[in-house]
Design a protein around this motif. Sequence first.
Motif, short mmCIF file in Angstrom:
data_model
loop_
_atom_site.label_atom_id
_atom_site.label_comp_id
_atom_site.label_asym_id
_atom_site.label_seq_id
_atom_site.Cartn_x
_atom_site.Cartn_y
_atom_site.Cartn_z
N ARG A 1 -9.58 3.20 -1.01
CA ARG A 1 -9.98 4.52 -1.49
C ARG A 1 -9.00 5.01 -2.53
O ARG A 1 -7.93 4.43 -2.71
CB ARG A 1 -10.13 5.53 -0.35
N ARG A 2 -9.38 6.07 -3.19
CA ARG A 2 -8.55 6.57 -4.28
C ARG A 2 -7.18 6.95 -3.76
O ARG A 2 -7.05 7.51 -2.67
CB ARG A 2 -9.20 7.79 -4.93
N GLY A 3 -6.15 6.63 -4.52
CA GLY A 3 -4.79 6.99 -4.11
C GLY A 3 -4.07 5.85 -3.44
O GLY A 3 -2.85 5.83 -3.42
N LEU A 4 -4.81 4.89 -2.90
CA LEU A 4 -4.16 3.71 -2.32
C LEU A 4 -4.10 2.62 -3.38
O LEU A 4 -4.77 2.68 -4.40
CB LEU A 4 -4.95 3.23 -1.10
N SER A 5 -3.30 1.61 -3.13
CA SER A 5 -3.24 0.50 -4.08
C SER A 5 -4.18 -0.62 -3.63
O SER A 5 -4.61 -0.66 -2.48
CB SER A 5 -1.81 -0.01 -4.21
N HIS A 6 -4.47 -1.51 -4.58
CA HIS A 6 -5.33 -2.64 -4.25
C HIS A 6 -4.60 -3.57 -3.28
O HIS A 6 -3.42 -3.86 -3.46
CB HIS A 6 -5.69 -3.41 -5.51
N GLY A 7 -5.31 -4.03 -2.28
CA GLY A 7 -4.72 -4.97 -1.34
C GLY A 7 -5.51 -6.27 -1.36
O GLY A 7 -6.72 -6.28 -1.59
#
Lengths: 258, 123
Positions: free
Chosen positions: B44-50
């Motif tokens: 979701r927005r605000g997290l980084s790509h994992g």
Amino acid sequence: MSPQPADVATYALRLGDDALVASHRTGEWIASAPQLEEDVALGNIALDLLGQARALLTYAGSLRTSWGEPARTEDDLAYHRDERDWLNVQLVEIGDDGDFGRCMARLLVLSAWQRELWERLQGSADATLAAVAAKAVKEVDYHRDHATQWVLRLGDGTGESHERMQRALDAVWPYVDELFERDALVDRLVDAGVAADPAGLREPVLAYVGAVIAEATLRVPETTVRHSGGRRGVHTEQLGYLLAEMQHLARSHPDARW
Amino acid sequence: MSGGDDLTAEGGHGAVPTSGVPTGAGVTPPSREWPLWEVFVRSRRGLSHGHVGSLHAPDAPMALRNARDLYTRRQEGVSIWVVPADAISASSPDEKDAFFDPAADKVYRHPTFYTVPDGVEHL
């Protein structure tokens, strides 16, 4: 002018049958697609179509009470109707013979048509059809993109893939015209603001498909053959085999549960 | 293939030629395998790509679409990256000791010596 419930029920059944038969044909590719990734993609597409079919068949079956007939469930309509009672266009019932290009040619035409159809039906005077359309339009948008990607790659790929993709388009093309047919029932529903005018879909659908075909270095097939009759329950030989497989379990073990 | 006179065979019915048959040994056929891609999803927005996994695809646009179909079927993400697997440089398991162990006893690298004032949240 308010529409006759029987007309709306038949219209919903036509569109639902399109989705259900297309779902079954698409699902036949699961575990047979060129790659595992494509198995999943086609599985997703088939399930999207199945979801549309469920909503439409349920709606068609429920409308029957408005003229005094007992309601029919989605399962009644899916599993306990014979071939002549199915109202899908013939495009969705023709088999792919294990040819992935045929599957993509069929999906390209079908999804381009459904895309235009559902976009217009979002504004239908019938609230249920409008709601189904609002959900379906995003789904078929993705189906159309998926088919487009493959037709581009196969058409503009190797010599063999180009040749086979062209043959696939040629095989599907005689079934395209039926999508744009109208009859008295559709005319009444168009006048009532419920249905989308099929003739009005022709230009945008063929423009989209034609652009993909051109970019894929393929040519738009020329055909004088135009298959028709699905909306009246007249089908190709292949629908019977499809229904036999799809309905066999439900008919052999009525009310079976798991 | 050359004429049957050149072949020798063993066995009776269904005899299998033992020599003189072109086998293609040593010839590399064109690769039918699609390249491997690593997939990163932002949930979701605000997290980084994992990193969520990998897949096969013929090119980047198809890799993105396959990733959508394989890894975001249940609304797992709002953004996808795909990276060719061979573009990733990875640390080697052989270098594990030199790479990571020296950090084990350096407690001063953790911000644990500060007194957090009352009422400060989200620190």
